[in-house]
Design a protein around this motif. Structure first.
Motif: not given
Length: 428
Positions: A62-63, A226-227, A55-57, A380-381
């Motif tokens: 990356k998205r 982490h999010a 879940f790469p923020l 989209v994040l």
């Protein structure tokens, strides 16, 4: 030569071992010794978590693309992926569940094939759950002596009934249960309330073993520590509505205990994760898979409902998040009476098509009713999204960023503590 007594002892030991092996096998999944006792059809996976890599923020290359309910609307799903310029190399695709059923059967099979072939991250939806249960039932029936023959026989009879004008399978099954005494034991093995030969059954029967395994491995809940985010199909309660917010039973009413000293930033991060896990594991409603898969609101008597009446759970969640004032005493003193020692967490969900696109500060309802000829939506994040500020509202939404009541929704809703997301949708 061995004595008769010793031989008798060996024989008794051998019989005991064989009995234990048979008893163990008969309680297993029925792969080599079938049991007449039905297995656990639900096959629930309660909880899974996503790492920074999953879940790469913060990676500017990356998205994360989270898609609302698909319901077998394969063409619209592909249109949505094209609209967000989905790149499987750099984007993480996540589904909030209900990838199949209600829409076209062929579309459901195509969506399932896409999701399973690419091992797309997803939580289960209530319709996905029904498919899992039917497939588990089918595999059990096939292990029973005569089970496969009975299913073929029943299918042939239903086909002939349709040729003679029958069109209501539920009514037809009820008639078989009443009059087909020869196969009564088989009809009794269909769980109450299940619809034979319905949409969920046909998907379950047609899907491959690999696709079945893909669905079974989907958890009911996803936690992204982490999010500080939960991903579920229907919803999550931050507190038990049977008790006041400050009650000691409530996870947000007290700071979790740490037994080792940490630097302030690390301490806060660990405390938040522990408190979020407490929400998932200590609020009793969240421990019931049916609730997480079906909840829409809470009634006046504090019971959960899947119907449209009652208070939407997201409203109760928003009230709880507003009470969060951090872990430090100075932060709590700044807030009004009733503040709690907690930090907010975000929920991304689907299921509530009747409310449409429902975006609030800490909840993102993404089921915008594609299967009802409305829209399919994606959130989209990521740092790449935040960096790319050249898009305008018109570029992103083409004028369609509205909720079920026609209210315009922000093109860049806040997400998490300091971030923003982008909402994209396509017509269905």
């Amino acid at each position: 030569m061995q004595s008769p007594r010793l031989m008798l002892a060996y024989s008794a030991l051998s019989i005991s071992i064989l009995y234990l092996l048979y008893n163990w096998a008969s309680r297993s999944s029925g792969t080599w010794l079938s049991s007449h006792r039905p297995p656990d059809f639900s096959r629930y996976v309660s909880l899974d978590s996503l790492s920074v890599e999953q879940f790469p923020l913060d990676d500017v290359d990356k998205r994360v693309v989270i898609v609302g309910d698909i319901h077998g609307m394969f063409d619209e799903f592909q249109s949505l992926l094209a609209k967000v310029s989905y790149n499987p190399v750099s984007d993480t695709l996540i589904s909030v569940g209900d990838i199949v059923a209600k829409g076209p059967h062929a579309g459901s099979m195509s969506v399932l094939d896409f999701m399973a072939a690419h091992n797309i991250t997803a939580v289960r939806g209530n319709h996905d759950q029904k498919v899992i249960e039917w497939r588990t039932w089918l595999e059990w029936i096939h292990t029973l002596p005569g089970g496969s023959d009975w299913l073929v026989h029943v299918q042939e009879r239903w086909d002939k009934a349709q040729e003679h004008g029958a069109d209501d399978v539920e009514e037809w099954v009820e008639e078989q249960v009443r009059h087909d005494k020869k196969h009564s034991k088989w009809w009794k093995r269909i769980p109450e309330g299940w619809q034979l030969f319905g949409d969920h059954y046909r998907i379950a029967e047609e899907m491959t073993h690999e696709q079945y395994l893909y669905m079974v491995r989907r958890p009911v809940r996803l936690h992204v520590p982490h999010a500080h985010t939960f991903i579920v199909h229907a919803g999550v309660l931050a507190s038990d509505p049977n008790y006041k917010p400050g009650n000691k039973r409530q996870p947000l009413s007290h700071i979790p205990t740490l037994y080792e000293p940490y630097a302030d930033q690390e301490r806060t991060s660990i405390l938040r994760r522990l408190q979020e896990l407490a929400i998932l594991k200590e609020v009793p409603q969240n421990l019931i898979p049916w609730v997480t898969l079906n909840m829409r609101g809470v009634l006046d008597d504090n019971t959960v409902t899947r119907k449209k009446d009652g208070t939407p759970w997201a409203e109760l969640y928003k009230k709880d998040m507003k009470r969060c004032a951090g872990f430090e005493s100075k932060d709590l003193k700044k807030k009004k009476k009733g503040s709690l020692p907690c930090h907010p967490a975000t929920v991304v969900y689907g299921h509530a098509a009747s409310r449409g696109l429902d975006i609030n500060r800490w909840t993102f309802g993404l089921d915008s009713g594609c299967v009802y000829n409305r829209r399919m939506t994606a959130l989209v994040l990521g740092a790449k999204v935040a960096r790319d500020s050249s898009d305008t509202i018109e570029d992103e939404f083409d004028g369609e960023a509205v909720d079920i009541d026609g209210n315009i929704i922000s093109s860049r809703p806040k997400f998490g503590d300091k971030g923003h997301g982008r909402i994209y949708s396509v017509s269905c």
